[in-house]
Motif scaffolding. Sequence first.
Motif, PDB file in Angstrom:
ATOM      1  N   THR A   1       0.837  -1.196   0.000  1.00 23.29           N
ATOM      2  CA  THR A   1       0.000   0.000   0.000  1.00 23.29           C
ATOM      3  C   THR A   1       0.872   1.246   0.000  1.00 23.29           C
ATOM      4  O   THR A   1       1.752   1.392   0.852  1.00 23.29           O
ATOM      5  CB  THR A   1      -0.928   0.006   1.229  1.00 23.29           C
ATOM      6  N   PHE A   2       0.607   2.162  -0.946  1.00 24.31           N
ATOM      7  CA  PHE A   2       1.426   3.360  -1.118  1.00 24.31           C
ATOM      8  C   PHE A   2       0.671   4.647  -0.777  1.00 24.31           C
ATOM      9  O   PHE A   2       1.168   5.732  -1.042  1.00 24.31           O
ATOM     10  CB  PHE A   2       1.929   3.456  -2.564  1.00 24.31           C
ATOM     11  N   ILE A   3      -0.521   4.554  -0.192  1.00 22.24           N
ATOM     12  CA  ILE A   3      -1.325   5.759   0.008  1.00 22.24           C
ATOM     13  C   ILE A   3      -0.860   6.603   1.189  1.00 22.24           C
ATOM     14  O   ILE A   3      -1.041   7.814   1.202  1.00 22.24           O
ATOM     15  CB  ILE A   3      -2.820   5.409   0.181  1.00 22.24           C
ATOM     16  N   SER A   4      -0.286   5.967   2.217  1.00 25.69           N
ATOM     17  CA  SER A   4       0.163   6.713   3.394  1.00 25.69           C
ATOM     18  C   SER A   4       0.980   5.798   4.284  1.00 25.69           C
ATOM     19  O   SER A   4       0.933   4.564   4.140  1.00 25.69           O
ATOM     20  CB  SER A   4      -1.033   7.269   4.173  1.00 25.69           C
ATOM     21  N   ASP A   5       1.713   6.388   5.233  1.00 27.72           N
ATOM     22  CA  ASP A   5       2.384   5.589   6.252  1.00 27.72           C
ATOM     23  C   ASP A   5       1.524   5.458   7.502  1.00 27.72           C
ATOM     24  O   ASP A   5       1.915   4.799   8.467  1.00 27.72           O
ATOM     25  CB  ASP A   5       3.752   6.183   6.609  1.00 27.72           C
ATOM     26  N   THR A   6       0.328   6.039   7.485  1.00 29.78           N
ATOM     27  CA  THR A   6      -0.588   5.862   8.621  1.00 29.78           C
ATOM     28  C   THR A   6      -1.136   4.446   8.684  1.00 29.78           C
ATOM     29  O   THR A   6      -1.687   4.036   9.711  1.00 29.78           O
ATOM     30  CB  THR A   6      -1.775   6.841   8.542  1.00 29.78           C
ATOM     31  N   ILE A   7      -1.013   3.709   7.603  1.00 32.28           N
ATOM     32  CA  ILE A   7      -1.602   2.376   7.542  1.00 32.28           C
ATOM     33  C   ILE A   7      -0.660   1.299   8.091  1.00 32.28           C
ATOM     34  O   ILE A   7      -1.022   0.129   8.119  1.00 32.28           O
ATOM     35  CB  ILE A   7      -2.037   2.030   6.091  1.00 32.28           C
ATOM     36  N   THR A   8       0.523   1.687   8.534  1.00 32.91           N
ATOM     37  CA  THR A   8       1.424   0.715   9.142  1.00 32.91           C
ATOM     38  C   THR A   8       0.760   0.080  10.356  1.00 32.91           C
ATOM     39  O   THR A   8      -0.041   0.713  11.041  1.00 32.91           O
ATOM     40  CB  THR A   8       2.739   1.382   9.567  1.00 32.91           C
ATOM     41  N   VAL A   9       1.107  -1.172  10.624  1.00 39.06           N
ATOM     42  CA  VAL A   9       0.441  -1.923  11.699  1.00 39.06           C
ATOM     43  C   VAL A   9       1.460  -2.409  12.724  1.00 39.06           C
ATOM     44  O   VAL A   9       2.633  -2.622  12.399  1.00 39.06           O
ATOM     45  CB  VAL A   9      -0.343  -3.131  11.133  1.00 39.06           C
ATOM     46  N   PRO A  10       1.022  -2.607  13.966  1.00 38.99           N
ATOM     47  CA  PRO A  10       1.930  -3.138  14.994  1.00 38.99           C
ATOM     48  C   PRO A  10       2.392  -4.549  14.634  1.00 38.99           C
ATOM     49  O   PRO A  10       1.627  -5.343  14.089  1.00 38.99           O
ATOM     50  CB  PRO A  10       1.074  -3.154  16.259  1.00 38.99           C
ATOM     51  N   THR A  11       3.639  -4.837  14.946  1.00 38.99           N
ATOM     52  CA  THR A  11       4.152  -6.188  14.759  1.00 38.99           C
ATOM     53  C   THR A  11       3.861  -7.008  16.009  1.00 38.99           C
ATOM     54  O   THR A  11       3.511  -6.462  17.069  1.00 38.99           O
ATOM     55  CB  THR A  11       5.670  -6.165  14.522  1.00 38.99           C
ATOM     56  N   GLU A  12       4.028  -8.293  15.893  1.00 42.89           N
ATOM     57  CA  GLU A  12       3.821  -9.157  17.047  1.00 42.89           C
ATOM     58  C   GLU A  12       4.813  -8.835  18.162  1.00 42.89           C
ATOM     59  O   GLU A  12       4.481  -8.898  19.355  1.00 42.89           O
ATOM     60  CB  GLU A  12       3.931 -10.622  16.623  1.00 42.89           C
ATOM     61  N   ASP A  13       6.041  -8.485  17.795  1.00 43.87           N
ATOM     62  CA  ASP A  13       7.039  -8.113  18.799  1.00 43.87           C
ATOM     63  C   ASP A  13       6.635  -6.831  19.529  1.00 43.87           C
ATOM     64  O   ASP A  13       6.850  -6.703  20.739  1.00 43.87           O
ATOM     65  CB  ASP A  13       8.410  -7.934  18.151  1.00 43.87           C
ATOM     66  N   MET A  14       6.060  -5.876  18.787  1.00 47.58           N
ATOM     67  CA  MET A  14       5.592  -4.647  19.430  1.00 47.58           C
ATOM     68  C   MET A  14       4.477  -4.953  20.423  1.00 47.58           C
ATOM     69  O   MET A  14       4.466  -4.436  21.551  1.00 47.58           O
ATOM     70  CB  MET A  14       5.099  -3.631  18.384  1.00 47.58           C
ATOM     71  N   TYR A  15       3.538  -5.802  20.017  1.00 49.96           N
ATOM     72  CA  TYR A  15       2.457  -6.198  20.922  1.00 49.96           C
ATOM     73  C   TYR A  15       3.008  -6.867  22.179  1.00 49.96           C
ATOM     74  O   TYR A  15       2.580  -6.590  23.307  1.00 49.96           O
ATOM     75  CB  TYR A  15       1.509  -7.169  20.218  1.00 49.96           C
ATOM     76  N   ALA A  16       3.965  -7.775  21.979  1.00 49.04           N
ATOM     77  CA  ALA A  16       4.526  -8.511  23.111  1.00 49.04           C
ATOM     78  C   ALA A  16       5.196  -7.573  24.109  1.00 49.04           C
ATOM     79  O   ALA A  16       5.104  -7.767  25.330  1.00 49.04           O
ATOM     80  CB  ALA A  16       5.519  -9.556  22.612  1.00 49.04           C
ATOM     81  N   TYR A  17       5.856  -6.545  23.595  1.00 47.63           N
ATOM     82  CA  TYR A  17       6.484  -5.561  24.476  1.00 47.63           C
ATOM     83  C   TYR A  17       5.426  -4.696  25.161  1.00 47.63           C
ATOM     84  O   TYR A  17       5.494  -4.428  26.366  1.00 47.63           O
ATOM     85  CB  TYR A  17       7.434  -4.677  23.652  1.00 47.63           C
ATOM     86  N   ALA A  18       4.412  -4.280  24.392  1.00 50.15           N
ATOM     87  CA  ALA A  18       3.426  -3.328  24.901  1.00 50.15           C
ATOM     88  C   ALA A  18       2.597  -3.882  26.045  1.00 50.15           C
ATOM     89  O   ALA A  18       2.252  -3.157  26.987  1.00 50.15           O
ATOM     90  CB  ALA A  18       2.508  -2.871  23.765  1.00 50.15           C
ATOM     91  N   VAL A  19       2.264  -5.169  25.998  1.00 50.92           N
ATOM     92  CA  VAL A  19       1.384  -5.720  27.031  1.00 50.92           C
ATOM     93  C   VAL A  19       2.062  -5.802  28.394  1.00 50.92           C
ATOM     94  O   VAL A  19       1.405  -6.048  29.412  1.00 50.92           O
ATOM     95  CB  VAL A  19       0.846  -7.117  26.640  1.00 50.92           C
ATOM     96  N   GLN A  20       3.372  -5.557  28.424  1.00 49.74           N
ATOM     97  CA  GLN A  20       4.088  -5.559  29.694  1.00 49.74           C
ATOM     98  C   GLN A  20       4.100  -4.185  30.361  1.00 49.74           C
ATOM     99  O   GLN A  20       4.655  -4.020  31.447  1.00 49.74           O
ATOM    100  CB  GLN A  20       5.528  -6.025  29.474  1.00 49.74           C
ATOM    101  N   ALA A  21       3.469  -3.190  29.731  1.00 47.65           N
ATOM    102  CA  ALA A  21       3.474  -1.825  30.268  1.00 47.65           C
ATOM    103  C   ALA A  21       2.681  -1.739  31.566  1.00 47.65           C
ATOM    104  O   ALA A  21       1.874  -2.618  31.884  1.00 47.65           O
ATOM    105  CB  ALA A  21       2.893  -0.857  29.235  1.00 47.65           C
ATOM    106  N   THR A  22       2.898  -0.651  32.271  1.00 46.34           N
ATOM    107  CA  THR A  22       2.193  -0.437  33.538  1.00 46.34           C
ATOM    108  C   THR A  22       0.724  -0.139  33.306  1.00 46.34           C
ATOM    109  O   THR A  22       0.298   0.209  32.198  1.00 46.34           O
ATOM    110  CB  THR A  22       2.820   0.742  34.291  1.00 46.34           C
ATOM    111  N   LEU A  23      -0.036  -0.279  34.380  1.00 47.16           N
ATOM    112  CA  LEU A  23      -1.456   0.028  34.360  1.00 47.16           C
ATOM    113  C   LEU A  23      -1.684   1.359  35.071  1.00 47.16           C
ATOM    114  O   LEU A  23      -0.968   1.714  35.995  1.00 47.16           O
ATOM    115  CB  LEU A  23      -2.254  -1.074  35.060  1.00 47.16           C
TER     116      LEU A  23
END
Length: 401
Positions: free
Chosen positions: A36-58
Amino acid sequence: MATSPLPAILSEIKLDLLTEDSAAANAAKRKEVARTFISDTITVPTEDMYAYAVQATLGDDVYHEPSTASLEGHIAKITGKEAALFVPSGTASNQIALRTHLLQPPYSVLLDHRAHINKYEAGGAAMHSGAHVIPIQPENRHHLTLEEIKESVVLGNDVHFAPTRVIALENTLNGSIFPQDEIIRIAEYARSIDVKMHLDGARIWHVAVETQTPLKELCEPFDSISLCFSKGLGAPVGSCLAGPKEFIQKARWFRKIFGGGMRQTGILAASAAYALTNNLPLLSQVHALSRHLEAGLEEIGVRILSRAETCMIFYDPSTVGVTYDEIADRGSELSEPLVLGGSRLVVHIQTSPAAVEDFLSIVRTLAQEKEDSGFVPEEPSENNGVFKDVYVRRAAKVNKT
């Protein structure tokens, strides 16, 4: 004894969004994003990003959320500002900044006519701040100059005009890098007339990487800076607004008024932190792929309207007798389709090199077909004297930011 209606109510309300093919659907989406070449807003989280993010504080960020506070502190540090504020989007960041800077109308905001604040924020400056916008068309078709600022700025007490209170610059703008020496000249003038400087730095990360300039140096001339995580860096949500401590305290108030006070933002802040660490280094590859795309188009004979200084190219295929719709239609017919808009091509951290080659192959084939049918290609000349921003040509099919 009467039967309780609660089970029926609960049954009606419950919802399970996850299906057996969710993983396959996400894999398909990632493949689509890569083409997709319409924008860089369409980039999506990777599985590694998700794995890191779920460890964040509440925590509730309207009160205090530790991971989000850490992100804000880090952004303040690397931009050289006293404080920062996490907000839902770049538009929110820009509009909160303007509302915080602007105190009592009448006033005006001076900017490039192509600026996101002017064209793509739904008239927010007028809606939220009651501000008049003064758009300038740069003569060099690339960036505003101090001389153009001086010609358009409104000073004095003439009641016919709204005095300028903010100069808003954008870097990058349409993927082009605003020369830092010109920014400094404008900032020095702004300080001399007591006018605030705001930077829409949604893609300032690209400038830092391409010019190898510290972020603090790029941000120093500005009173406030907006930086996005969900475009070039590939995080799912969020931007930061940075500036003086008192300014950010007031901006936090306006964020709440605008409905941007969020609750459990730790997972979003952690995604942004992951992007800063792992995705920012990928931008050099993005720029190289953009230049490869530009070179391929020029080789075919396509006119380049705005060059690949970072992640965007604007092009005009009419020099080889081809239209944007023909390219987009041909791209949509591939076994692995390409998603295209009009004149704007955006390369991002998840763009597949194979997608670039497929795009060039389509343009090359269409150009040859036109030539075989008798079309005589034009001699391409840079810009041909006109910059045509027509990437909204297929607006019915594609959403732009």
